[in-house]
Design a protein around this motif. Structure first.
Motif, PDB file in Angstrom:
ATOM      1  N   ALA A 180       0.777  -1.405  -0.027  1.00  0.00           N
ATOM      2  CA  ALA A 180      -0.124  -0.099  -0.012  1.00  0.00           C
ATOM      3  C   ALA A 180       0.868   1.237  -0.140  1.00  0.00           C
ATOM      4  N   ALA A 181       1.939   1.178   0.779  1.00  0.00           N
ATOM      5  CA  ALA A 181       2.786   2.395   0.666  1.00  0.00           C
ATOM      6  C   ALA A 181       3.551   2.807  -0.551  1.00  0.00           C
ATOM      7  N   LEU A 182       4.076   1.468  -1.070  1.00  0.00           N
ATOM      8  CA  LEU A 182       4.816   1.621  -2.311  1.00  0.00           C
ATOM      9  C   LEU A 182       3.945   2.005  -3.536  1.00  0.00           C
ATOM     10  N   LYS A 183       2.723   1.598  -3.435  1.00  0.00           N
ATOM     11  CA  LYS A 183       1.793   1.817  -4.691  1.00  0.00           C
ATOM     12  C   LYS A 183       1.228   3.268  -4.395  1.00  0.00           C
ATOM     13  N   GLY A 184       0.873   3.668  -3.118  1.00  0.00           N
ATOM     14  CA  GLY A 184       0.501   4.944  -2.908  1.00  0.00           C
ATOM     15  C   GLY A 184       1.721   6.124  -3.197  1.00  0.00           C
ATOM     16  N   ALA A 185       2.898   5.477  -3.144  1.00  0.00           N
ATOM     17  CA  ALA A 185       3.917   6.726  -3.241  1.00  0.00           C
ATOM     18  C   ALA A 185       4.292   6.757  -4.757  1.00  0.00           C
ATOM     19  N   ASP A 186       4.147   5.604  -5.526  1.00  0.00           N
ATOM     20  CA  ASP A 186       4.531   5.683  -6.948  1.00  0.00           C
ATOM     21  C   ASP A 186       3.422   6.421  -7.635  1.00  0.00           C
ATOM     22  N   ASP A 187       4.062   7.514  -8.593  1.00  0.00           N
ATOM     23  CA  ASP A 187       2.976   8.199  -9.223  1.00  0.00           C
ATOM     24  C   ASP A 187       3.049   7.761 -10.969  1.00  0.00           C
ATOM     25  N   ASP A 188       3.369   6.525 -11.025  1.00  0.00           N
ATOM     26  CA  ASP A 188       3.453   5.967 -12.407  1.00  0.00           C
ATOM     27  C   ASP A 188       2.526   5.021 -12.723  1.00  0.00           C
TER      28      ASP A 188
END
Length: 188
Positions: A180-188
């Motif tokens: 969740a943190a990784l997906k939420g932080a990645d804007d691509d």
């Protein structure tokens, strides 16, 4: 005019995001010395070697993603955050290096995927001319990055996130809070 986008067509939000990423990719250089040093402290020597292959724009993006992950999972400087979660953030796009495409080639590959559908364009990995194969490798960067990270003996969660970061949440295999943190932080 102004109605919903056709199925599979990019939304205005998607296009605005792509325009911002394109503009950012035109700025030369990687992260500053502080960002570069911060990133390298979370990587093994083999991972740092892969990291150094990323373009400056990709390294800037990766540091921004990792900093957001650090803030989401603990401390903005990374204290108390699992090293594998930060390495996953820093290396999730490492497979893009296999394409050897520059900014304009990446734009063309992205547009081809929008027109042909991602499946049609990723099939280029295995066939087609030199540019098509490079575009296919760019679009298949998750699987390619996972293989590169596996060869570098990265933590299994780092390998998994490279392979899974464009998949639906139901297919993620890393710890749910990290995902969740990784997906939420990645804007691509």
């Amino acid at each position: 005019a102004g109605g919903p986008a056709a199925p599979g067509a990019p939304s205005r939000q998607d296009l605005a995001h792509l325009a911002r990423r394109f503009a950012g990719s035109l700025r030369p250089g990687g992260p500053g010395p502080a960002g570069e040093g911060w990133a390298r402290r979370w990587l093994t020597p083999a991972e740092a070697s892969l990291w150094s292959r990323l373009s400056g724009a990709d390294r800037r993006h990766a540091v921004a993603v990792a900093r957001r992950v650090a803030a989401s999972l603990g401390d903005a400087d990374g204290a108390g955050v699992p090293t594998a979660a930060l390495a996953a953030a820093l290396l999730h796009d490492v497979g893009k290096t296999a394409s050897r495409l520059g900014t304009f080639g990446r734009v063309a590959a992205t547009l081809a995927a929008m027109v042909l559908g991602r499946g049609g364009a990723t099939a280029w990995c295995a066939r087609g001319g030199r540019w098509r194969q490079a575009a296919g490798r760019y679009l298949c960067h998750g699987a390619l990055g996972a293989e590169m990270l596996r060869e570098a003996n990265s933590d299994p969660a780092v390998v998994a996130w490279a392979a899974e970061h464009h998949l639906s949440p139901q297919r993620w295999t890393i710890p749910p809070p990290w995902a969740a943190a990784l997906k939420g932080a990645d804007d691509d």
